[in-house]
Motif scaffolding. Sequence first.
Motif, PDB file in Angstrom:
ATOM      1  N   ALA A   1      -8.431   3.533  12.231  1.00  9.41           N
ATOM      2  CA  ALA A   1      -8.520   4.996  12.191  1.00  9.41           C
ATOM      3  C   ALA A   1      -9.210   5.566  13.419  1.00  9.41           C
ATOM      4  CB  ALA A   1      -9.252   5.426  10.927  1.00  9.41           C
ATOM      5  N   ASP A   2     -10.030   4.761  14.096  1.00  9.40           N
ATOM      6  CA  ASP A   2     -10.697   5.263  15.305  1.00  9.40           C
ATOM      7  C   ASP A   2      -9.823   5.180  16.544  1.00  9.40           C
ATOM      8  OD1 ASP A   2     -10.651   2.560  15.863  1.00  9.40           O
ATOM      9  OD2 ASP A   2     -12.824   2.291  15.901  1.00  9.40           O
ATOM     10  N   GLY A   3      -8.560   4.767  16.354  1.00  8.26           N
ATOM     11  CA  GLY A   3      -7.618   4.683  17.465  1.00  8.26           C
ATOM     12  C   GLY A   3      -7.540   3.323  18.124  1.00  8.26           C
ATOM     13  N   SER A   4      -8.412   2.418  17.768  1.00  3.72           N
ATOM     14  CA  SER A   4      -8.409   1.080  18.366  1.00  3.72           C
ATOM     15  C   SER A   4      -7.460   0.161  17.595  1.00  3.72           C
ATOM     16  CB  SER A   4      -9.815   0.493  18.377  1.00  3.72           C
ATOM     17  OG  SER A   4     -10.292   0.325  17.050  1.00  3.72           O
ATOM     18  N   THR A   5      -7.225  -1.019  18.140  1.00  3.82           N
ATOM     19  CA  THR A   5      -6.380  -2.016  17.485  1.00  3.82           C
ATOM     20  C   THR A   5      -7.099  -3.357  17.450  1.00  3.82           C
ATOM     21  OG1 THR A   5      -5.279  -2.628  19.552  1.00  3.82           O
ATOM     22  CG2 THR A   5      -4.238  -0.896  18.204  1.00  3.82           C
ATOM     23  N   LEU A   6      -6.697  -4.175  16.481  1.00  3.36           N
ATOM     24  CA  LEU A   6      -7.196  -5.545  16.384  1.00  3.36           C
ATOM     25  C   LEU A   6      -6.008  -6.487  16.345  1.00  3.36           C
ATOM     26  CD1 LEU A   6     -10.061  -5.545  13.690  1.00  3.36           C
ATOM     27  CD2 LEU A   6     -10.279  -6.094  16.120  1.00  3.36           C
ATOM     28  N   PRO A   7      -5.892  -7.397  17.299  1.00  7.72           N
ATOM     29  CA  PRO A   7      -4.815  -8.376  17.226  1.00  7.72           C
ATOM     30  C   PRO A   7      -5.011  -9.277  16.005  1.00  7.72           C
ATOM     31  CG  PRO A   7      -6.353  -8.951  18.972  1.00  7.72           C
ATOM     32  CD  PRO A   7      -6.752  -7.601  18.488  1.00  7.72           C
ATOM     33  N   ALA A   8      -3.924  -9.637  15.356  1.00  7.39           N
ATOM     34  CA  ALA A   8      -4.057 -10.421  14.123  1.00  7.39           C
ATOM     35  C   ALA A   8      -2.843 -11.306  13.893  1.00  7.39           C
ATOM     36  CB  ALA A   8      -4.246  -9.489  12.932  1.00  7.39           C
ATOM     37  N   ASP A   9      -3.114 -12.572  13.605  1.00  7.34           N
ATOM     38  CA  ASP A   9      -2.086 -13.482  13.106  1.00  7.34           C
ATOM     39  C   ASP A   9      -2.213 -13.664  11.590  1.00  7.34           C
ATOM     40  OD1 ASP A   9      -1.024 -14.293  15.749  1.00  7.34           O
ATOM     41  OD2 ASP A   9      -3.010 -15.196  15.998  1.00  7.34           O
ATOM     42  N   ILE A  10      -3.447 -13.602  11.121  1.00  6.61           N
ATOM     43  CA  ILE A  10      -3.731 -13.755   9.685  1.00  6.61           C
ATOM     44  C   ILE A  10      -4.686 -12.636   9.279  1.00  6.61           C
ATOM     45  CG2 ILE A  10      -4.717 -15.235   7.900  1.00  6.61           C
ATOM     46  CD1 ILE A  10      -4.097 -17.637   9.770  1.00  6.61           C
ATOM     47  N   VAL A  11      -4.355 -11.956   8.193  1.00  7.52           N
ATOM     48  CA  VAL A  11      -5.242 -10.917   7.652  1.00  7.52           C
ATOM     49  C   VAL A  11      -5.592 -11.290   6.219  1.00  7.52           C
ATOM     50  CG1 VAL A  11      -5.492  -8.474   7.062  1.00  7.52           C
ATOM     51  CG2 VAL A  11      -4.197  -9.138   9.113  1.00  7.52           C
ATOM     52  N   VAL A  12      -6.888 -11.423   5.954  1.00 10.49           N
ATOM     53  CA  VAL A  12      -7.356 -11.717   4.600  1.00 10.49           C
ATOM     54  C   VAL A  12      -8.046 -10.465   4.057  1.00 10.49           C
ATOM     55  CG1 VAL A  12      -8.758 -13.199   3.154  1.00 10.49           C
ATOM     56  CG2 VAL A  12      -7.704 -14.127   5.220  1.00 10.49           C
ATOM     57  N   LEU A  13      -7.538  -9.962   2.953  1.00 11.80           N
ATOM     58  CA  LEU A  13      -8.072  -8.748   2.347  1.00 11.80           C
ATOM     59  C   LEU A  13      -9.155  -9.124   1.337  1.00 11.80           C
ATOM     60  CD1 LEU A  13      -4.649  -6.973   1.747  1.00 11.80           C
ATOM     61  CD2 LEU A  13      -6.252  -6.544   3.631  1.00 11.80           C
ATOM     62  N   ALA A  14     -10.384  -9.225   1.821  1.00  6.99           N
ATOM     63  CA  ALA A  14     -11.519  -9.509   0.943  1.00  6.99           C
ATOM     64  C   ALA A  14     -12.043  -8.174   0.417  1.00  6.99           C
ATOM     65  CB  ALA A  14     -12.592 -10.276   1.700  1.00  6.99           C
ATOM     66  N   THR A  15     -11.181  -7.497  -0.329  1.00  9.61           N
ATOM     67  CA  THR A  15     -11.398  -6.098  -0.708  1.00  9.61           C
ATOM     68  C   THR A  15     -11.893  -5.916  -2.133  1.00  9.61           C
ATOM     69  OG1 THR A  15      -8.991  -6.049  -1.066  1.00  9.61           O
ATOM     70  CG2 THR A  15      -9.828  -5.100   0.981  1.00  9.61           C
ATOM     71  N   GLY A  16     -12.328  -6.993  -2.756  1.00  8.76           N
ATOM     72  CA  GLY A  16     -12.990  -6.862  -4.046  1.00  8.76           C
ATOM     73  C   GLY A  16     -12.047  -6.895  -5.232  1.00  8.76           C
ATOM     74  N   TYR A  17     -12.586  -6.443  -6.359  1.00  9.25           N
ATOM     75  CA  TYR A  17     -11.894  -6.584  -7.640  1.00  9.25           C
ATOM     76  C   TYR A  17     -11.969  -5.293  -8.438  1.00  9.25           C
ATOM     77  CZ  TYR A  17     -12.000 -11.487  -6.409  1.00  9.25           C
ATOM     78  OH  TYR A  17     -11.823 -12.672  -5.749  1.00  9.25           O
ATOM     79  N   ASP A  18     -10.985  -5.122  -9.308  1.00  8.54           N
ATOM     80  CA  ASP A  18     -10.879  -3.926 -10.113  1.00  8.54           C
ATOM     81  C   ASP A  18     -11.711  -4.025 -11.382  1.00  8.54           C
ATOM     82  OD1 ASP A  18      -9.657  -1.534  -9.512  1.00  8.54           O
ATOM     83  OD2 ASP A  18      -7.636  -2.346  -9.641  1.00  8.54           O
ATOM     84  N   ASN A  19     -11.833  -2.884 -12.026  1.00  8.95           N
ATOM     85  CA  ASN A  19     -12.481  -2.777 -13.323  1.00  8.95           C
ATOM     86  C   ASN A  19     -11.800  -3.692 -14.338  1.00  8.95           C
ATOM     87  OD1 ASN A  19     -13.004  -1.384 -16.014  1.00  8.95           O
ATOM     88  ND2 ASN A  19     -14.204  -0.101 -14.637  1.00  8.95           N
ATOM     89  N   MET A  20     -12.580  -4.319 -15.225  1.00  8.77           N
ATOM     90  CA  MET A  20     -11.998  -5.207 -16.246  1.00  8.77           C
ATOM     91  C   MET A  20     -10.990  -4.477 -17.131  1.00  8.77           C
ATOM     92  SD  MET A  20     -15.143  -7.625 -17.543  1.00  8.77           S
ATOM     93  CE  MET A  20     -14.151  -8.641 -18.648  1.00  8.77           C
ATOM     94  N   ARG A  21     -11.175  -3.182 -17.274  1.00  3.39           N
ATOM     95  CA  ARG A  21     -10.235  -2.400 -18.070  1.00  3.39           C
ATOM     96  C   ARG A  21      -8.825  -2.446 -17.467  1.00  3.39           C
ATOM     97  NH1 ARG A  21     -10.806   4.110 -18.890  1.00  3.39           N
ATOM     98  NH2 ARG A  21      -9.327   4.383 -20.608  1.00  3.39           N
ATOM     99  N   THR A  22      -8.739  -2.615 -16.148  1.00  8.85           N
ATOM    100  CA  THR A  22      -7.446  -2.738 -15.483  1.00  8.85           C
ATOM    101  C   THR A  22      -6.705  -3.970 -15.972  1.00  8.85           C
ATOM    102  OG1 THR A  22      -8.369  -1.685 -13.510  1.00  8.85           O
ATOM    103  CG2 THR A  22      -6.312  -2.894 -13.231  1.00  8.85           C
ATOM    104  N   THR A  23      -7.438  -5.076 -16.157  1.00 11.01           N
ATOM    105  CA  THR A  23      -6.823  -6.299 -16.666  1.00 11.01           C
ATOM    106  C   THR A  23      -6.331  -6.097 -18.095  1.00 11.01           C
ATOM    107  OG1 THR A  23      -8.508  -7.459 -15.381  1.00 11.01           O
ATOM    108  CG2 THR A  23      -7.131  -8.792 -16.819  1.00 11.01           C
ATOM    109  N   VAL A  24      -7.104  -5.395 -18.905  1.00  9.92           N
ATOM    110  CA  VAL A  24      -6.686  -5.097 -20.275  1.00  9.92           C
ATOM    111  C   VAL A  24      -5.387  -4.303 -20.275  1.00  9.92           C
ATOM    112  CG1 VAL A  24      -7.289  -3.852 -22.389  1.00  9.92           C
ATOM    113  CG2 VAL A  24      -9.015  -5.213 -21.198  1.00  9.92           C
TER     114      VAL A  24
END
Length: 615
Positions: free
Chosen positions: A523-546
């Motif tokens: 979003a700041d206009g820069s770029t990151l070169p990437a061959d592999i992207v790992v989304l360590a973006t967490g987990y949802d509410n347990m209610r989502t699993t229900v």
Amino acid sequence: MATTLTGGNPHIIQLPTTPAGAALDPRAIAQRWLTNLETQLSQPVTVDLTGLFHTESWWRDMLALDWELHTVRTAADIQTFLRQHQSQAQLSALRLQDKGQFQPRHEQVVDGLSWVSTMFFFETAVGRGTGMLRLTQEEDGAPWKAYAVYTSLQELRGDEEPLGKRRPEGTTESMPGGLAGGTWIERRLRQKEFLDTEPVTLVVGAGQAGLNMGARLQSLGVSCLIIDKNERVGDNWRNRYRTLVTHDPAEFTHMAYLPFPKNWPQFTPKDKLGDWFEAYASIMELNVWLQTSVVSAEYDDATAKWTVVVARGDGSRRTLRPRHVVWCTGHSGEARIPTFPGQQTFQGTVYHGSQHRDASEADVRGKKVVVVGTGNSGHDIAQNFYEHGADVTMLQRSGTYVLTAEKGVFMMHEGLHEDGGPPTEEADIASESLPWPIQLALSVHLTRRIAAAEKDTLDGLRRVGFRLDFGPDGAGIARAYFTRGGGYYIDVGCSQLIIDGKIGVKHSPRGITQFGPRELHLADGSTLPADIVVLATGYDNMRTTVRKVLGDRVADRCLDVWDLDAEGEVNAMWRPSGHPGFWFMGGNLALCRIYSKFLALQIKAIETGLSPRVR
């Protein structure tokens, strides 16, 4: 000595200040106060707390006064609470702890705050309990009044657990029906398959939540079936990334009834913990069906029963009719996986951190790896890729709280869950006895001490642009865990790699705008070169699993899980979920050990008719 609220967050408080002098006779002070409280409790309709509680004071109750988890604040509200519930609860026979670490003592808690603290025991109309008391003065010579009281129901009278001197005899002749009912192994095989009965409780998930829950229920005489989709008990840990080790020490992470051996390592490798879970299920005689999943579940309000269809590994299906379903699929069980514009044109590899196994599964030497997220798993995964020769950058949107496993973690458990500390059962009571707003306020002081001890690490991270976040009040990991369920890293080596420039950090508050063929556009206009992207973006509410497994009809009646409610208790976890006969159980190993007792007692109370509500 007022406890005041600050800012817009009702759970950020200012701790009181107290005189500097020490109490001359803590036991006499505590006994006098406890005797006066018992006198008032004997008149439940007209309980008068004048002179016993500070205007700003707290009472945390776990099932002793009401079949719920409550935090009540201010003397006026505590008095109202007692008048509402004491007639039925009948709290009585209060007596002080007379041995061990938690007998009456004067504690210097933090600079400017000291109190007389003690553990105490009590009885109620239905059982027995244990509490904690903290008394403070407003000025030298002033009366000692309660700042915080804790009451927790520990057992039901007439339904005590078969522990110690009450343990079963174990001979075939002493079992129900004697020899005609079969030997132990013959009974176990029938019991495990529920050939003769229906389980009263169905537990979904055989991780630390489900296993502790099953052990507690069975000890209370409530039949329980645990189902799990994996091939083996413990696979929920074995199937995670190869280098995973627990971040909490051994004395903190025992399972109910069965502590780790004294020679157990401080931090447990995931596969070793998985094996322990498997052994625990066998030793505790838990009824576990593996490779089994829920096909459908419907609740009948008229009969207060579930109809649950499960599919088993052999292709068969079984219809079960339990009265309770306990959802133990993991507080971090449902991955939160964002998607981005252009992701379908990306020529590299993208996956969520929950799918990471090990960087050695492919040749990643020289590969550009971007790990999105800077929590525990993000750091561990970044370190894993670096150690296999990848060029790793961590993408950080917001600040992260960092403490080390070497120093900070052990400082958190000083005096409680540590080698040479008090018995686990007592440490559990003491550790949960303060309302969360007070615990968070005390954590501000602890976090400062930890930061001073780990100054070199924190300063090094700041120098290379890693953003640290101690929380809105500086409470560190305690607030991050109980309000967000994440946002922290317990350092087991990655921080030094970041400080040394071996793992890069890119701070981008607004994150990724889109994927390119071989890069990420930020979003700041820069770029990151990437061959592999790992989304360590967490987990949802347990209610989502229900919602995903059981559908909208069940999920819509449930509350959202986690974070603190208006009182300061965790939403929907270990307590009524909003849906009758449906319960959420989760958290780290220690929380599952501690709160499985309270959830099992709630279910037992419903089954014996002690709790008036169908939940």
